[in-house]
Design a protein around this motif. Structure first.
Motif, PDB file in Angstrom:
ATOM      1  N   THR A 161    -109.674  43.350 -75.960  1.00 13.72           N
ATOM      2  CA  THR A 161    -110.211  44.443 -76.768  1.00 13.72           C
ATOM      3  C   THR A 161    -111.676  44.587 -76.329  1.00 13.72           C
ATOM      4  N   GLU A 162    -112.386  45.560 -76.840  1.00 15.36           N
ATOM      5  CA  GLU A 162    -113.781  45.725 -76.431  1.00 15.36           C
ATOM      6  C   GLU A 162    -114.685  44.628 -77.001  1.00 15.36           C
ATOM      7  N   THR A 163    -114.217  43.904 -78.044  1.00 14.79           N
ATOM      8  CA  THR A 163    -115.056  42.864 -78.648  1.00 14.79           C
ATOM      9  C   THR A 163    -114.804  41.509 -77.994  1.00 14.79           C
ATOM     10  N   VAL A 164    -113.629  40.908 -78.271  1.00 17.89           N
ATOM     11  CA  VAL A 164    -113.196  39.659 -77.625  1.00 17.89           C
ATOM     12  C   VAL A 164    -111.683  39.783 -77.404  1.00 17.89           C
ATOM     13  N   TYR A 165    -111.076  38.832 -76.703  1.00 18.77           N
ATOM     14  CA  TYR A 165    -109.618  38.864 -76.549  1.00 18.77           C
ATOM     15  C   TYR A 165    -108.948  38.550 -77.895  1.00 18.77           C
ATOM     16  N   GLY A 166    -107.890  39.300 -78.199  1.00 19.99           N
ATOM     17  CA  GLY A 166    -107.175  39.106 -79.446  1.00 19.99           C
ATOM     18  C   GLY A 166    -105.829  38.434 -79.215  1.00 19.99           C
ATOM     19  N   LEU A 167    -105.355  37.726 -80.243  1.00 22.64           N
ATOM     20  CA  LEU A 167    -104.041  37.093 -80.190  1.00 22.64           C
ATOM     21  C   LEU A 167    -103.111  37.884 -81.112  1.00 22.64           C
ATOM     22  N   GLY A 168    -102.290  38.739 -80.501  1.00 23.55           N
ATOM     23  CA  GLY A 168    -101.555  39.732 -81.278  1.00 23.55           C
ATOM     24  C   GLY A 168    -100.165  39.307 -81.715  1.00 23.55           C
ATOM     25  N   GLY A 169     -99.820  39.739 -82.923  1.00 22.79           N
ATOM     26  CA  GLY A 169     -98.464  39.607 -83.460  1.00 22.79           C
ATOM     27  C   GLY A 169     -98.247  40.743 -84.454  1.00 22.79           C
ATOM     28  N   ASN A 170     -96.992  41.060 -84.764  1.00 22.06           N
ATOM     29  CA  ASN A 170     -96.682  42.132 -85.714  1.00 22.06           C
ATOM     30  C   ASN A 170     -97.289  41.821 -87.091  1.00 22.06           C
TER      31      ASN A 170
END
Ligand code: AMP
Ligand code: MG
Length: 389
Positions: free
Chosen positions: A37-46
């Motif tokens: 993302t533009e801020t930091v890396y995200g750890l995505g889930g539903n």
């Protein structure tokens, strides 16, 4: 998990849906995907799937009362997640979305407590990063995405950082190159009468005030919470962003601490060229005398530890790099560019982890604009160990 798949985005400005299709499918079916993302890396889930939320907490080692931010790809996706959108929320969306701003709303029934850490509110953000935005749109579900680091470690600003922490723990990592901003989103609670900043970020106090007029700042941003205060953002009570070494910040005293007349001295000094030492005083809101005192203190504290046999790291700036000779000296960026400091902050803390230093001594920064976010992260990383000069 058997193994974590890693994919690389070829051209961030021309993303092919084909590249993100598998990742979107993983998110839809309850799996975990780390993405830029533009801020930091995200750890995505539903975000609507409590099982996915549980997996996120497990992968990060994060306490499950620390709520997750739901990420959306357009404003229309907000409505089903909230009870209402207060006036202040509308104004801020208009001004800063997509972008590094998270807002807290009263949650709808649709959002499970497993995502909000048991709260009746939900945090929502629309990221500006093209990979993040397209991935969320393709997944077709709101995506809960805390920073993709092991809980307590510095947030990841590159896919390699994510790999170090998450390999073998999640289904996929999308490598979209280094992030732009480098510190997490600004969080604003718009569910209270006066909007309150719960976490400073790249959408600064100054920018928020321009849109909203009055904005309050949660005390947790400014210093350590006392044990009897229940924090608004549950995340605030945990020690965040901690490097392995013992970090101490050296900070110039405030105007009130200094002897009167200091202002005049500086005016005279600028003319005599005293700022040739660092060249930074005029542009950065710090007086040359303050800068020099800070640098002297960082040198003194690091020498003490080096002489006692410890491995020591020094966080300086491009302008002050030449003032240091001892220890592992690294610049965090240019004092005259707050953006460069924010961008390098977490990568530098990770570098010191890898170097295995015992102590880190750091210069500090004025708290205006992006400086508020920078000092908030550095102070937390230091466990609020701050030496005033
Ligand atoms: P991270 O995802 O690691 O950037 O952390 C998310 C931050 O958002 C945490 O500090 C949470 O406490 C905060 N947050 C998420 N949801 C809420 C909420 N409903 N109310 C207050 N703070 C929240
Ligand atoms: Mg985090």
């Amino acid at each position: 998990f058997r193994s974590t798949k890693r994919i690389i985005i070829e051209d961030r400005n021309h993303i092919k849906d084909e590249e993100l299709k598998e990742a979107a499918g993983i998110l839809r079916s309850g799996g975990l995907v780390a993405f830029p993302t533009e801020t930091v890396y995200g750890l995505g889930g539903n975000a609507l799937d409590e099982d996915a939320a549980r997996k996120i907490y497990a992968a990060k080692g994060r306490p499950s009362d620390n709520p997750l931010i739901a990420h959306v790809s357009c404003v229309e996706e907000v409505e089903p997640l909230v009870k209402e959108i207060p006036e202040a929320g509308r104004k801020l969306m208009e001004a800063f979305w997509p972008g590094p701003l998270t807002m807290i709303f009263p949650k709808s029934e649709k959002v499970p407590y497993g995502t909000t850490g048991g709260l009746d509110t939900v945090a929502i953000r629309m990221p500006d990063d093209p990979v993040a935005n397209r991935l969320i749109a393709l997944a077709g579900v709101p995506v809960a995405a805390p920073s993709a680091n092991t809980s307590g470690r510095p947030s990841p600003t590159t896919a390699d950082h994510v790999w170090q922490d998450m390999n073998g723990r999640i289904d996929m990592i999308i490598d979209g190159g280094p992030v732009g901003i480098g510190v997490e989103s600004t969080i604003v609670d718009v569910s209270s009468a006066v909007p309150a900043v719960l976490r400073p970020g790249a959408i600064t106090m100054e920018m928020l005030e321009e849109v909203l007029g009055e904005v309050s700042v949660d005390p947790a941003i400014l210093g350590p919470l006392s044990a009897d205060v229940r924090p608004k953002a549950p995340g605030m009570k945990y020690k965040h962003y901690a490097p392995k070494a013992d970090l101490t910040l050296v900070e110039p005293g405030t105007g009130a601490d200094r002897e009167s007349g200091a202002e005049q001295v500086t005016g005279a000094e600028q003319k005599t060229g005293a700022d040739r030492n660092t060249g930074a005083a005029q542009e950065t809101g710090l007086e040359e005398t303050q800068l020099q005192a800070m640098i002297r203190k960082v040198r003194e504290l690091s020498r003490e530890k080096i002489e006692a046999g410890y491995k020591v790291g020094v966080i300086c700036t491009d302008e002050s790099r030449d003032c240091y000779t001892d220890g592992e000296v690294r610049s965090i960026g240019a004092r005259k560019s707050q953006a460069s400091v924010a961008h390098n902050l977490y990568a530098l803390l990770r570098e010191f982890d890898d170097l295995g230093v015992d102590y880190i001594f750091s210069e500090s920064f004025p708290k205006d604009h992006l400086g508020q976010a920078i000092m908030n992260r550095l102070s937390k990383a230091a466990g609020y160990k701050i030496v005033k000069v």
